[in-house]
Design an enzyme around this catalytic site. Structure first.
Site: not given
Ligand SMILES: NC(=O)c1ccc[n+]([C@@H]2O[C@H](COP(=O)([O-])OP(=O)(O)OC[C@H]3O[C@@H](n4cnc5c(N)ncnc54)[C@H](OP(=O)(O)O)[C@@H]3O)[C@@H](O)[C@H]2O)c1
Length: 256
Positions: A88, A129, A181, A212-214
């Protein structure tokens, strides 16, 4: 022989979806956990359309009733992937509360709810992460999270200390970083170690997918969905060396 079964939380999009697709391609029956059932059903339907075996499960890991209802409906599980996560914007007590609710307490809630469904030898993969790097924490905090005597009650108290410090506006002075986070994933990694110590019949590990591409990682991230999912799938399927209590990136041990 019946297929092994895997439950993936947050599998309606992003890394979780690719993990579900890969596990199905490798012969798993995949339970596609999704907060919005229709979104999970769409993913499960696409997996079935390509010959895989998948079913959607309504699952909001931040909600006790949702997790309990999902757990009650589940068959025996060979793998659980705690993938659901949020990153967030901003930093205040509410952001901390909402972040921990999913990333740390959500994984805790779901894992305990399905604990008796996990067969002996089952794998639990906590999707962590690189931002959970403990080396950057102040010594006193790092030692408290890494304490081999830390149990679940102690960890939950430590996380509540973080929440209280942020709410009181004194987290910086107490050595906490200004990142919900980061602490959520430090806490998740601590859960990995605690569960590995406590549950000798399971293999519990953390996986770092990289950037990662998300929707979360953004279009500029260097890694593809397949690259992000790879180590998670590898751990979920149970590598030959049978690691437990470890933290892996690119199928290799990484520092906490
Ligand atoms: N992308 C990266 O670069 C990166 C890097 C390191 C770690 N990670 C971790 O990898 C995991 C997946 O990230 P992603 O990049 O795929 O993120 P994403 O595209 O934002 O997807 C997040 C997934 O989590 C689900 N989710 C959020 N809150 C939930 C809740 N309360 N209950 C159940 N599901 C919930 C979302 O469901 P809805 O669609 O309903 O919101 C969605 O399916 C996360 O744990 C993240 O922290 C990602």
């Amino acid at each position: 022989m019946s297929k092994p079964v895997a439950l993936v939380s947050g599998a309606n999009r992003g890394i979780g979806r690719r993990v579900a697709e890969r596990l199905a391609a490798d012969g798993y029956r995949v339970l596609v956990g999704s907060r919005v059932l229709a979104a999970g059903e769409a993913v499960a339907g696409r997996i079935r359309a390509t010959g895989g075996d998948a079913e959607a499960v309504s699952l909001d890991v931040a909600d006790d009733a949702s997790v309990a209802a999902a757990a009650a409906s589940l068959p025996a599980l060979d793998a659980l992937v705690n993938n659901a996560g949020v990153a967030l914007d901003g930093f205040d007590a509410e952001v901390v509360r909402r972040t921990l609710a999913v990333n740390t307490y959500g994984a805790h809630r779901l894992t305990h709810a399905v604990r008796d469904k996990l067969v002996s030898g089952a794998r639990v993969v906590n999707v962590s992460s690189g931002l959970a790097d403990e080396a950057g924490l102040q010594d006193v905090l790092r030692e408290r999270f890494a304490d081999p005597g830390l149990d679940e009650a102690g960890l939950l108290a430590l996380l509540q200390e973080f929440e209280a410090a942020v709410a009181a506006g004194r987290h910086g002075g107490a050595g906490w970083p200004s990142s919900a986070y980061r602490i959520s994933k430090v806490g998740l990694n601590a859960l990995t170690r605690i569960w590995a110590r406590s549950w000798g019949d399971l293999y519990v590990n953390s996986a770092c997918p990289g950037w990662v591409r998300t929707d979360m990682g953004g279009a500029g991230a260097p890694r593809s969905l397949d690259e992000g999912a790879d180590t998670i799938v590898w751990l979920a399927e149970g590598p030959a060396a049978r690691p437990t209590g470890g933290y892996f990136r690119d199928r290799a041990p990484a520092g906490w």
